[in-house]
Motif scaffolding. Structure first.
Motif, PDB file in Angstrom:
ATOM      1  N   ARG A  40      -7.679   6.941  -3.991  1.00  0.00           N
ATOM      2  CA  ARG A  40      -7.276   6.146  -2.789  1.00  0.00           C
ATOM      3  C   ARG A  40      -6.902   4.820  -3.522  1.00  0.00           C
ATOM      4  O   ARG A  40      -7.609   4.342  -4.637  1.00  0.00           O
ATOM      5  CB  ARG A  40      -7.952   6.251  -1.653  1.00  0.00           C
ATOM      6  N   PHE A  41      -6.103   4.005  -3.138  1.00  0.00           N
ATOM      7  CA  PHE A  41      -5.470   2.724  -3.376  1.00  0.00           C
ATOM      8  C   PHE A  41      -5.655   1.866  -2.024  1.00  0.00           C
ATOM      9  O   PHE A  41      -5.038   1.986  -0.932  1.00  0.00           O
ATOM     10  CB  PHE A  41      -4.121   2.868  -3.890  1.00  0.00           C
ATOM     11  N   TRP A  42      -6.624   0.818  -2.115  1.00  0.00           N
ATOM     12  CA  TRP A  42      -6.922   0.126  -1.040  1.00  0.00           C
ATOM     13  C   TRP A  42      -6.320  -1.582  -1.277  1.00  0.00           C
ATOM     14  O   TRP A  42      -6.446  -2.050  -2.425  1.00  0.00           O
ATOM     15  CB  TRP A  42      -8.304   0.063  -0.529  1.00  0.00           C
ATOM     16  N   VAL A  43      -5.905  -2.017  -0.206  1.00  0.00           N
ATOM     17  CA  VAL A  43      -5.486  -3.696  -0.047  1.00  0.00           C
ATOM     18  C   VAL A  43      -6.263  -4.191   0.672  1.00  0.00           C
ATOM     19  O   VAL A  43      -6.698  -3.779   1.724  1.00  0.00           O
ATOM     20  CB  VAL A  43      -4.068  -3.670  -0.002  1.00  0.00           C
ATOM     21  N   SER A  44      -6.502  -5.593   0.437  1.00  0.00           N
ATOM     22  CA  SER A  44      -7.310  -6.503   1.322  1.00  0.00           C
ATOM     23  C   SER A  44      -6.744  -7.175   2.197  1.00  0.00           C
ATOM     24  O   SER A  44      -5.523  -7.496   2.163  1.00  0.00           O
ATOM     25  CB  SER A  44      -8.262  -7.265   0.311  1.00  0.00           C
ATOM     26  N   GLU A  45      -7.322  -8.035   3.017  1.00  0.00           N
ATOM     27  CA  GLU A  45      -6.879  -9.059   4.073  1.00  0.00           C
ATOM     28  C   GLU A  45      -7.424 -10.311   3.674  1.00  0.00           C
ATOM     29  O   GLU A  45      -8.776 -10.518   3.886  1.00  0.00           O
ATOM     30  CB  GLU A  45      -7.186  -8.504   5.262  1.00  0.00           C
ATOM     31  N   HIS A  46      -6.769 -11.405   3.153  1.00  0.00           N
ATOM     32  CA  HIS A  46      -7.432 -12.762   3.072  1.00  0.00           C
ATOM     33  C   HIS A  46      -6.233 -13.766   3.598  1.00  0.00           C
ATOM     34  O   HIS A  46      -5.071 -13.613   3.465  1.00  0.00           O
ATOM     35  CB  HIS A  46      -7.297 -13.026   1.465  1.00  0.00           C
ATOM     36  N   LYS A  51      -4.103 -17.980  -4.069  1.00  0.00           N
ATOM     37  CA  LYS A  51      -4.160 -17.092  -5.292  1.00  0.00           C
ATOM     38  C   LYS A  51      -4.214 -15.689  -4.904  1.00  0.00           C
ATOM     39  O   LYS A  51      -4.364 -14.836  -5.692  1.00  0.00           O
ATOM     40  CB  LYS A  51      -5.334 -17.688  -6.073  1.00  0.00           C
ATOM     41  N   LEU A  52      -4.114 -15.593  -3.476  1.00  0.00           N
ATOM     42  CA  LEU A  52      -3.989 -14.143  -3.072  1.00  0.00           C
ATOM     43  C   LEU A  52      -2.890 -13.685  -2.146  1.00  0.00           C
ATOM     44  O   LEU A  52      -2.895 -14.578  -1.003  1.00  0.00           O
ATOM     45  CB  LEU A  52      -5.334 -13.614  -2.414  1.00  0.00           C
ATOM     46  N   ALA A  53      -2.210 -12.799  -2.526  1.00  0.00           N
ATOM     47  CA  ALA A  53      -1.203 -12.554  -1.418  1.00  0.00           C
ATOM     48  C   ALA A  53      -1.306 -11.635  -0.301  1.00  0.00           C
ATOM     49  O   ALA A  53      -0.419 -11.523   0.506  1.00  0.00           O
ATOM     50  CB  ALA A  53       0.071 -11.971  -2.397  1.00  0.00           C
ATOM     51  N   GLY A  54      -2.288 -10.881  -0.454  1.00  0.00           N
ATOM     52  CA  GLY A  54      -2.506  -9.879   0.584  1.00  0.00           C
ATOM     53  C   GLY A  54      -3.159 -10.415   2.027  1.00  0.00           C
ATOM     54  O   GLY A  54      -4.475 -10.084   2.267  1.00  0.00           O
ATOM     55  N   SER A  55      -2.143 -10.790   2.797  1.00  0.00           N
ATOM     56  CA  SER A  55      -2.843 -11.246   4.197  1.00  0.00           C
ATOM     57  C   SER A  55      -2.334 -10.258   5.142  1.00  0.00           C
ATOM     58  O   SER A  55      -3.291 -10.401   6.300  1.00  0.00           O
ATOM     59  CB  SER A  55      -1.927 -12.658   4.371  1.00  0.00           C
ATOM     60  N   SER A  56      -1.746  -9.438   4.851  1.00  0.00           N
ATOM     61  CA  SER A  56      -1.544  -8.350   6.123  1.00  0.00           C
ATOM     62  C   SER A  56      -1.539  -6.762   5.594  1.00  0.00           C
ATOM     63  O   SER A  56      -0.256  -6.375   5.127  1.00  0.00           O
ATOM     64  CB  SER A  56      -0.245  -8.493   6.763  1.00  0.00           C
ATOM     65  N   PRO A  57      -2.790  -6.290   5.406  1.00  0.00           N
ATOM     66  CA  PRO A  57      -2.679  -5.084   4.706  1.00  0.00           C
ATOM     67  C   PRO A  57      -2.009  -3.980   5.383  1.00  0.00           C
ATOM     68  O   PRO A  57      -1.436  -3.188   4.525  1.00  0.00           O
ATOM     69  CB  PRO A  57      -4.195  -4.623   4.830  1.00  0.00           C
ATOM     70  N   GLY A 112     -12.368 -13.055   6.203  1.00  0.00           N
ATOM     71  CA  GLY A 112     -11.141 -12.959   5.696  1.00  0.00           C
ATOM     72  C   GLY A 112     -10.406 -14.382   5.181  1.00  0.00           C
ATOM     73  O   GLY A 112      -9.347 -14.606   4.829  1.00  0.00           O
ATOM     74  N   GLY A 113     -11.070 -15.218   5.555  1.00  0.00           N
ATOM     75  CA  GLY A 113     -10.797 -16.807   5.144  1.00  0.00           C
ATOM     76  C   GLY A 113     -11.523 -18.083   5.684  1.00  0.00           C
ATOM     77  O   GLY A 113     -12.782 -17.647   6.230  1.00  0.00           O
ATOM     78  N   LEU A 114     -11.291 -19.304   5.503  1.00  0.00           N
ATOM     79  CA  LEU A 114     -11.887 -20.157   6.129  1.00  0.00           C
ATOM     80  C   LEU A 114     -11.982 -20.423   7.501  1.00  0.00           C
ATOM     81  O   LEU A 114     -11.067 -19.823   8.098  1.00  0.00           O
ATOM     82  CB  LEU A 114     -11.594 -21.429   5.107  1.00  0.00           C
ATOM     83  N   PRO A 115     -12.936 -21.245   8.057  1.00  0.00           N
ATOM     84  CA  PRO A 115     -12.724 -21.510   9.537  1.00  0.00           C
ATOM     85  C   PRO A 115     -11.570 -21.693   9.981  1.00  0.00           C
ATOM     86  O   PRO A 115     -11.329 -21.496  11.289  1.00  0.00           O
ATOM     87  CB  PRO A 115     -14.038 -22.485   9.884  1.00  0.00           C
ATOM     88  N   LEU A 116     -10.775 -22.584   9.364  1.00  0.00           N
ATOM     89  CA  LEU A 116      -9.606 -22.865  10.065  1.00  0.00           C
ATOM     90  C   LEU A 116      -8.515 -21.892  10.214  1.00  0.00           C
ATOM     91  O   LEU A 116      -7.695 -21.794  11.232  1.00  0.00           O
ATOM     92  CB  LEU A 116      -8.915 -23.948   8.914  1.00  0.00           C
ATOM     93  N   SER A 117      -8.376 -20.843   9.268  1.00  0.00           N
ATOM     94  CA  SER A 117      -7.507 -19.767   9.452  1.00  0.00           C
ATOM     95  C   SER A 117      -8.332 -18.867  10.549  1.00  0.00           C
ATOM     96  O   SER A 117      -7.318 -18.194  11.041  1.00  0.00           O
ATOM     97  CB  SER A 117      -7.538 -18.981   8.131  1.00  0.00           C
ATOM     98  N   THR A 118      -9.477 -18.625  10.783  1.00  0.00           N
ATOM     99  CA  THR A 118     -10.179 -17.921  11.770  1.00  0.00           C
ATOM    100  C   THR A 118      -9.671 -18.499  13.041  1.00  0.00           C
ATOM    101  O   THR A 118      -9.215 -17.806  14.007  1.00  0.00           O
ATOM    102  CB  THR A 118     -11.732 -17.958  11.758  1.00  0.00           C
ATOM    103  N   LYS A 119      -9.535 -19.836  13.100  1.00  0.00           N
ATOM    104  CA  LYS A 119      -9.199 -20.822  14.311  1.00  0.00           C
ATOM    105  C   LYS A 119      -7.764 -20.239  14.863  1.00  0.00           C
ATOM    106  O   LYS A 119      -7.204 -19.992  15.837  1.00  0.00           O
ATOM    107  CB  LYS A 119      -9.490 -22.176  14.147  1.00  0.00           C
ATOM    108  N   ALA A 120      -6.968 -20.351  13.790  1.00  0.00           N
ATOM    109  CA  ALA A 120      -5.373 -20.081  13.873  1.00  0.00           C
ATOM    110  C   ALA A 120      -5.425 -18.439  14.231  1.00  0.00           C
ATOM    111  O   ALA A 120      -4.340 -18.228  15.197  1.00  0.00           O
ATOM    112  CB  ALA A 120      -4.735 -20.349  12.679  1.00  0.00           C
ATOM    113  N   LEU A 121      -5.864 -17.686  13.797  1.00  0.00           N
ATOM    114  CA  LEU A 121      -5.752 -16.072  14.129  1.00  0.00           C
ATOM    115  C   LEU A 121      -6.235 -16.021  15.443  1.00  0.00           C
ATOM    116  O   LEU A 121      -5.673 -15.075  16.001  1.00  0.00           O
ATOM    117  CB  LEU A 121      -6.727 -15.554  13.108  1.00  0.00           C
TER     118      LEU A 121
END
Length: 338
Positions: A40-46, A51-57, A112-121
Motif C-alpha cells: 500500500r501507499f499512504w499519504v499524510s495530512e499536515h 516543507k510538506l505539500a500534503g494537506s488534504s490526503p 496535523g499542525g500547530l495550534p493556529l492551524s487547528t484553530k483555523a480548521l
C-alpha cells in the motif's frame, strides 16, 4: 516475505522545489511503489507546513488512485478531530466507489499542525477536539450502517454506496491508541517514527494483541537503506526531531526547532523543547529486513510502513527500491544461481 511492506509519503518540499514539484514526485513514487511490489501507499495530512505539500490526503488519494492500477492507496491519516465523521464517511465512500478494494481509511489522533492551524480548521464550529472516540465510533457506524435505533442520525445514509467499504486503520503512538483501535475493532498502526521509545511500542503491541488477537498490527517506521551499512548509518545519523512538552502534560513531536517554538508559543502554555536524534533503522536491505523479521516474529507486527525523511530524493528513492519485494526477489535469484 512473511510480512507486508508499504510506503508513507508526506510530499516533502525540498530546497529549491515547489509544492507542484513535490506532489508530482509523490505521484511518481506511488507508481514506482506499485512496480516494486509494495502493498500500500499512504499519504499524510499536515497543515500550514511550508516543507510538506500534503494537506488534504483525500484529494491526493483520488489522483493517486487514477494514476495507479493495483496498489492500495490510503490516508496516513485523516485527522478526525477537525472534521464531521459524516463528511469523512462520504469522502471515502466516493473514493471506494471509484476504486473498489483499493482504499484505506487511516485515522489519526494528532492535530496535523500547530495550534493556529487547528484553530483555523475548527473555526466557526463547536468542536474542541475532545470527543475523538465518539467521532471514531460514529464514523464506523455510518460507514457500516450500524447506527443504533434512537440515534438522531439513524435515518441518514452515506452515499454513494460503494461495492466495498474502505479498510479501517487507527494510527497512534501509545498503548492508549492501541486500546482504542482494539475497542472499535480497527486495525492498528503504531507510529514508531514519531515515538521510538521501545517501552511505548512494545506495550502498545502487547495491548493490541491481547485485546484484538486477530487484528492487523502494523508499524510505521523510519528506515534508510543503502548498499553499504556504514554509508546508510552515516546518512541517517543527522536526522533530528523535537519534542514540545506543554505545561498541561501533553507532548507533541515536530520536525524542526522553528515548528517547536511556534507550537509552544501558539499553545498559550508554558513549554519546554527537547531535541532528540531520530531513531532511523539504517543499513543494508539485508540488515534492515533481519530486524523487521525479528519484530514480526517476536511482537506480531504484520506490516511495516516505511517513512524515510532523508532530504535527498535519489537516495530516498533508491532506499525504497532496495527494500522492495522486487529487489529482494532478484537477490534471492542471484543466490540460487551461485
Amino acid at each position: 516475505m512473511e510480512y507486508k511492506i508499504s510506503l508513507l509519503d508526506q510530499s516533502p518540499i525540498y530546497e529549491g522545489e515547489t509544492a507542484f514539484h513535490a506532489l508530482q514526485k509523490t505521484v511518481e513514487l506511488a507508481q514506482e511503489a506499485e512496480k516494486w511490489g509494495y502493498h500500500r501507499f499512504w499519504v499524510s495530512e499536515h497543515h500550514n507546513a511550508e516543507k510538506l505539500a500534503g494537506s488534504s490526503p483525500e484529494v491526493l488519494m483520488a489522483y493517486l488512485l487514477a494514476k495507479t492500477n493495483n496498489i492500495r492507496i490510503g490516508s496516513g491519516g485523516v485527522m478526525l478531530q477537525h472534521y464531521s465523521p459524516y463528511k469523512v464517511a462520504e469522502n471515502f465512500s466516493v473514493l471506494s466507489a471509484l476504486a473498489p478494494k483499493r482504499v484505506d481509511l487511516g485515522i489519526g489522533k494528532a492535530p496535523g499542525g500547530l495550534p493556529l492551524s487547528t484553530k483555523a480548521l475548527q473555526f466557526g464550529t463547536v468542536n474542541d477536539g475532545g470527543d475523538f472516540e465518539e467521532r471514531l465510533s460514529l464514523l464506523y457506524e455510518l460507514l457500516e450502517k450500524e447506527l443504533p435505533q434512537g440515534h438522531p442520525l439513524v435515518e441518514v445514509n452515506v452515499m454513494p454506496e460503494p461495492p466495498e467499504n474502505p479498510r479501517y486503520y487507527l494510527l497512534g503512538a501509545s498503548a492508549k491508541s492501541a486500546e482504542i483501535a482494539a475497542k472499535f475493532g480497527w486495525n492498528f498502526v503504531f507510529a514508531k517514527f514519531i515515538n521510538s521509545d521501545s517501552t511505548a511500542w512494545t506495550e502498545a503491541a502487547e495491548v493490541y494483541r491481547s485485546l484484538s488477537p486477530n487484528g492487523h498490527f502494523a508499524m510505521a517506521i523510519s528506515v534508510f537503506a543503502a548498499d553499504h551499512q556504514k554509508e546508510a548509518e552515516e546518512r541517517a545519523s543527522d536526522q533530528t526531531i523535537y519534542k514540545v512538552a506543554l505545561e498541561s502534560g501533553r507532548i507533541v513531536t515536530v520536525n524542526s526547532l522553528e515548528q517547536a517554538e511556534g507550537f509552544g508559543l501558539q499553545s498559550g502554555q508554558a513549554y519546554e523543547i527537547r531535541k532528540q536524534k531520530l531513531q532511523t533503522l539504517a543499513g543494508t536491505p539485508q540488515y534492515i529486513h533481519s530486524v523487521l523479521k525479528y519484530y514480526h516474529e517476536h511482537y506480531g507486527v504484520k506490516e511495516f510502513i516505511f517513512h524515510t525523511p532523508i532530504e535527498d530524493r535519489q537516495a530516498r528513492k533508491y532506499s525504497f527500491h532496495l527494500l522492495s519485494a522486487v529487489h529482494s526477489l532478484k537477490e534471492k535469484r542471484k543466490e540460487n544461481v551461485f
